[in-house]
Design a protein around this motif. Sequence first.
Motif, PDB file in Angstrom:
ATOM      1  N   ALA A   7     -11.033  17.865 -56.353  1.00 42.60           N
ATOM      2  CA  ALA A   7     -12.337  18.161 -55.740  1.00 42.60           C
ATOM      3  C   ALA A   7     -12.441  19.631 -55.367  1.00 42.60           C
ATOM      4  CB  ALA A   7     -12.548  17.284 -54.511  1.00 42.60           C
ATOM      5  N   LEU A   8     -11.418  20.163 -54.721  1.00 45.85           N
ATOM      6  CA  LEU A   8     -11.452  21.556 -54.274  1.00 45.85           C
ATOM      7  C   LEU A   8     -11.446  22.516 -55.466  1.00 45.85           C
ATOM      8  CD1 LEU A   8      -9.070  21.224 -51.212  1.00 45.85           C
ATOM      9  CD2 LEU A   8     -11.571  21.441 -51.182  1.00 45.85           C
ATOM     10  N   GLU A   9     -10.715  22.157 -56.532  1.00 44.88           N
ATOM     11  CA  GLU A   9     -10.733  22.993 -57.737  1.00 44.88           C
ATOM     12  C   GLU A   9     -12.133  23.017 -58.348  1.00 44.88           C
ATOM     13  OE1 GLU A   9      -7.660  21.363 -60.243  1.00 44.88           O
ATOM     14  OE2 GLU A   9      -6.059  22.231 -59.020  1.00 44.88           O
ATOM     15  N   LEU A  10     -12.798  21.853 -58.393  1.00 42.24           N
ATOM     16  CA  LEU A  10     -14.146  21.802 -58.969  1.00 42.24           C
ATOM     17  C   LEU A  10     -15.157  22.550 -58.102  1.00 42.24           C
ATOM     18  CD1 LEU A  10     -14.186  18.179 -60.402  1.00 42.24           C
ATOM     19  CD2 LEU A  10     -14.578  20.283 -61.690  1.00 42.24           C
ATOM     20  N   VAL A  11     -15.005  22.478 -56.785  1.00 42.60           N
ATOM     21  CA  VAL A  11     -15.906  23.225 -55.895  1.00 42.60           C
ATOM     22  C   VAL A  11     -15.802  24.717 -56.220  1.00 42.60           C
ATOM     23  CG1 VAL A  11     -16.255  23.969 -53.492  1.00 42.60           C
ATOM     24  CG2 VAL A  11     -16.010  21.535 -54.030  1.00 42.60           C
ATOM     25  N   GLN A  12     -14.589  25.204 -56.451  1.00 44.48           N
ATOM     26  CA  GLN A  12     -14.393  26.617 -56.797  1.00 44.48           C
ATOM     27  C   GLN A  12     -14.945  26.941 -58.182  1.00 44.48           C
ATOM     28  OE1 GLN A  12     -13.868  28.888 -54.824  1.00 44.48           O
ATOM     29  NE2 GLN A  12     -11.832  28.992 -53.975  1.00 44.48           N
ATOM     30  N   ASP A  36     -16.006  10.675 -50.550  1.00 45.81           N
ATOM     31  CA  ASP A  36     -15.474   9.474 -49.913  1.00 45.81           C
ATOM     32  C   ASP A  36     -14.620   9.878 -48.721  1.00 45.81           C
ATOM     33  OD1 ASP A  36     -14.909   6.767 -49.521  1.00 45.81           O
ATOM     34  OD2 ASP A  36     -13.208   6.787 -50.900  1.00 45.81           O
ATOM     35  N   MET A  37     -14.712   9.108 -47.649  1.00 46.11           N
ATOM     36  CA  MET A  37     -13.976   9.409 -46.424  1.00 46.11           C
ATOM     37  C   MET A  37     -12.485   9.107 -46.564  1.00 46.11           C
ATOM     38  SD  MET A  37     -15.098  10.373 -43.265  1.00 46.11           S
ATOM     39  CE  MET A  37     -16.555   9.590 -42.653  1.00 46.11           C
ATOM     40  N   LYS A  38     -12.158   8.034 -47.294  1.00 46.12           N
ATOM     41  CA  LYS A  38     -10.762   7.593 -47.399  1.00 46.12           C
ATOM     42  C   LYS A  38     -10.248   7.828 -48.814  1.00 46.12           C
ATOM     43  CE  LYS A  38      -9.694   5.546 -43.439  1.00 46.12           C
ATOM     44  NZ  LYS A  38      -8.561   5.902 -42.630  1.00 46.12           N
ATOM     45  N   ILE A  39      -9.476   8.880 -48.975  1.00 45.33           N
ATOM     46  CA  ILE A  39      -8.878   9.200 -50.266  1.00 45.33           C
ATOM     47  C   ILE A  39      -7.385   9.399 -50.035  1.00 45.33           C
ATOM     48  CG2 ILE A  39      -8.766  10.905 -52.126  1.00 45.33           C
ATOM     49  CD1 ILE A  39     -11.704  11.399 -51.758  1.00 45.33           C
ATOM     50  N   PRO A  40      -6.548   8.736 -50.828  1.00 46.90           N
ATOM     51  CA  PRO A  40      -5.101   8.901 -50.645  1.00 46.90           C
ATOM     52  C   PRO A  40      -4.684  10.365 -50.791  1.00 46.90           C
ATOM     53  CG  PRO A  40      -5.574   7.088 -52.161  1.00 46.90           C
ATOM     54  CD  PRO A  40      -6.870   7.792 -51.893  1.00 46.90           C
ATOM     55  N   GLY A  41      -3.733  10.772 -49.988  1.00 47.17           N
ATOM     56  CA  GLY A  41      -3.229  12.144 -50.067  1.00 47.17           C
ATOM     57  C   GLY A  41      -3.916  13.054 -49.074  1.00 47.17           C
ATOM     58  N   MET A  42      -5.159  13.396 -49.343  1.00 49.40           N
ATOM     59  CA  MET A  42      -5.940  14.282 -48.469  1.00 49.40           C
ATOM     60  C   MET A  42      -7.223  13.529 -48.133  1.00 49.40           C
ATOM     61  SD  MET A  42      -7.523  18.045 -49.411  1.00 49.40           S
ATOM     62  CE  MET A  42      -6.047  18.618 -50.200  1.00 49.40           C
ATOM     63  N   ASP A  43      -7.417  13.210 -46.854  1.00 49.93           N
ATOM     64  CA  ASP A  43      -8.596  12.400 -46.531  1.00 49.93           C
ATOM     65  C   ASP A  43      -9.879  13.224 -46.591  1.00 49.93           C
ATOM     66  OD1 ASP A  43      -8.974  13.737 -44.114  1.00 49.93           O
ATOM     67  OD2 ASP A  43      -8.288  12.096 -42.866  1.00 49.93           O
ATOM     68  N   GLY A  44     -11.005  12.513 -46.542  1.00 56.90           N
ATOM     69  CA  GLY A  44     -12.305  13.138 -46.702  1.00 56.90           C
ATOM     70  C   GLY A  44     -12.592  14.224 -45.684  1.00 56.90           C
ATOM     71  N   LEU A  45     -12.124  14.031 -44.444  1.00 58.58           N
ATOM     72  CA  LEU A  45     -12.369  15.045 -43.417  1.00 58.58           C
ATOM     73  C   LEU A  45     -11.645  16.343 -43.753  1.00 58.58           C
ATOM     74  CD1 LEU A  45     -12.242  12.959 -40.122  1.00 58.58           C
ATOM     75  CD2 LEU A  45     -14.253  13.947 -41.231  1.00 58.58           C
ATOM     76  N   GLU A  46     -10.420  16.230 -44.238  1.00 59.76           N
ATOM     77  CA  GLU A  46      -9.663  17.432 -44.616  1.00 59.76           C
ATOM     78  C   GLU A  46     -10.322  18.128 -45.804  1.00 59.76           C
ATOM     79  OE1 GLU A  46      -7.239  20.510 -44.526  1.00 59.76           O
ATOM     80  OE2 GLU A  46      -7.311  18.965 -42.975  1.00 59.76           O
ATOM     81  N   ILE A  47     -10.775  17.336 -46.782  1.00 58.40           N
ATOM     82  CA  ILE A  47     -11.479  17.907 -47.944  1.00 58.40           C
ATOM     83  C   ILE A  47     -12.755  18.603 -47.475  1.00 58.40           C
ATOM     84  CG2 ILE A  47     -12.625  17.389 -50.137  1.00 58.40           C
ATOM     85  CD1 ILE A  47     -10.699  14.929 -50.324  1.00 58.40           C
ATOM     86  N   LEU A  48     -13.505  17.936 -46.581  1.00 51.83           N
ATOM     87  CA  LEU A  48     -14.742  18.510 -46.048  1.00 51.83           C
ATOM     88  C   LEU A  48     -14.463  19.842 -45.356  1.00 51.83           C
ATOM     89  CD1 LEU A  48     -17.776  18.360 -45.334  1.00 51.83           C
ATOM     90  CD2 LEU A  48     -17.134  16.957 -43.353  1.00 51.83           C
ATOM     91  N   LYS A  49     -13.416  19.891 -44.519  1.00 49.56           N
ATOM     92  CA  LYS A  49     -13.065  21.137 -43.825  1.00 49.56           C
ATOM     93  C   LYS A  49     -12.812  22.256 -44.826  1.00 49.56           C
ATOM     94  CE  LYS A  49     -10.867  18.951 -39.860  1.00 49.56           C
ATOM     95  NZ  LYS A  49      -9.567  18.544 -39.289  1.00 49.56           N
ATOM     96  N   GLN A  50     -12.058  21.942 -45.881  1.00 49.49           N
ATOM     97  CA  GLN A  50     -11.721  22.983 -46.852  1.00 49.49           C
ATOM     98  C   GLN A  50     -12.940  23.409 -47.664  1.00 49.49           C
ATOM     99  OE1 GLN A  50      -8.029  22.896 -48.942  1.00 49.49           O
ATOM    100  NE2 GLN A  50      -7.067  21.582 -47.407  1.00 49.49           N
ATOM    101  N   ILE A  51     -13.803  22.450 -48.010  1.00 52.48           N
ATOM    102  CA  ILE A  51     -15.036  22.802 -48.728  1.00 52.48           C
ATOM    103  C   ILE A  51     -15.866  23.756 -47.870  1.00 52.48           C
ATOM    104  CG2 ILE A  51     -17.294  21.914 -49.482  1.00 52.48           C
ATOM    105  CD1 ILE A  51     -15.819  19.397 -50.488  1.00 52.48           C
ATOM    106  N   LYS A  52     -16.011  23.424 -46.589  1.00 48.51           N
ATOM    107  CA  LYS A  52     -16.840  24.242 -45.700  1.00 48.51           C
ATOM    108  C   LYS A  52     -16.225  25.622 -45.453  1.00 48.51           C
ATOM    109  CE  LYS A  52     -20.472  21.751 -44.848  1.00 48.51           C
ATOM    110  NZ  LYS A  52     -21.819  22.292 -45.073  1.00 48.51           N
TER     111      LYS A  52
END
Length: 129
Positions: free
Chosen positions: A39-44, A54-70
């Motif tokens: 996800a983060l690679e595609l955002v870049q 999705d909020m629940k993703i194995p490895g890195m949860d949705g909140l962590e992904i959201l923080k990094q996207i923002k």
Amino acid sequence: MDNKKVLIVDDQNGIRVLLMEVFSGEGYEAYQASNGKEALELVQQVTPDIVLLDMKIPGMDGLEILKQIKQMKPDMNVIMMTAYGELDMIKEATDLGALMHFTKPFDIDEMRVAVNMTLEGTKSSTVNT
């Protein structure tokens, strides 16, 4: 006219396939990721106009992904999806900048309308009809 880009991030293949079909059918460029790293690679790489996360993703949860996207793209539109009614996580996601959330199973038409409204509200001056 540039097509708007939708990134779908969910570890469930069926949900990704369904949303890819819906948003491709709406005329958007649709991308998918099954985990936070993708996800983060595609955002870049593609700078989507909206992320369905999705909020629940194995490895890195949705909140962590959201923080990094923002951190990378503070103005990125993000809609959260969750199979759980975790109000504290939903509140935190909203505090972090998520526009809204959908609880699974969600009404696909409501999701489609929410995405269309969000994308029509952004950069509408560049759309030629």
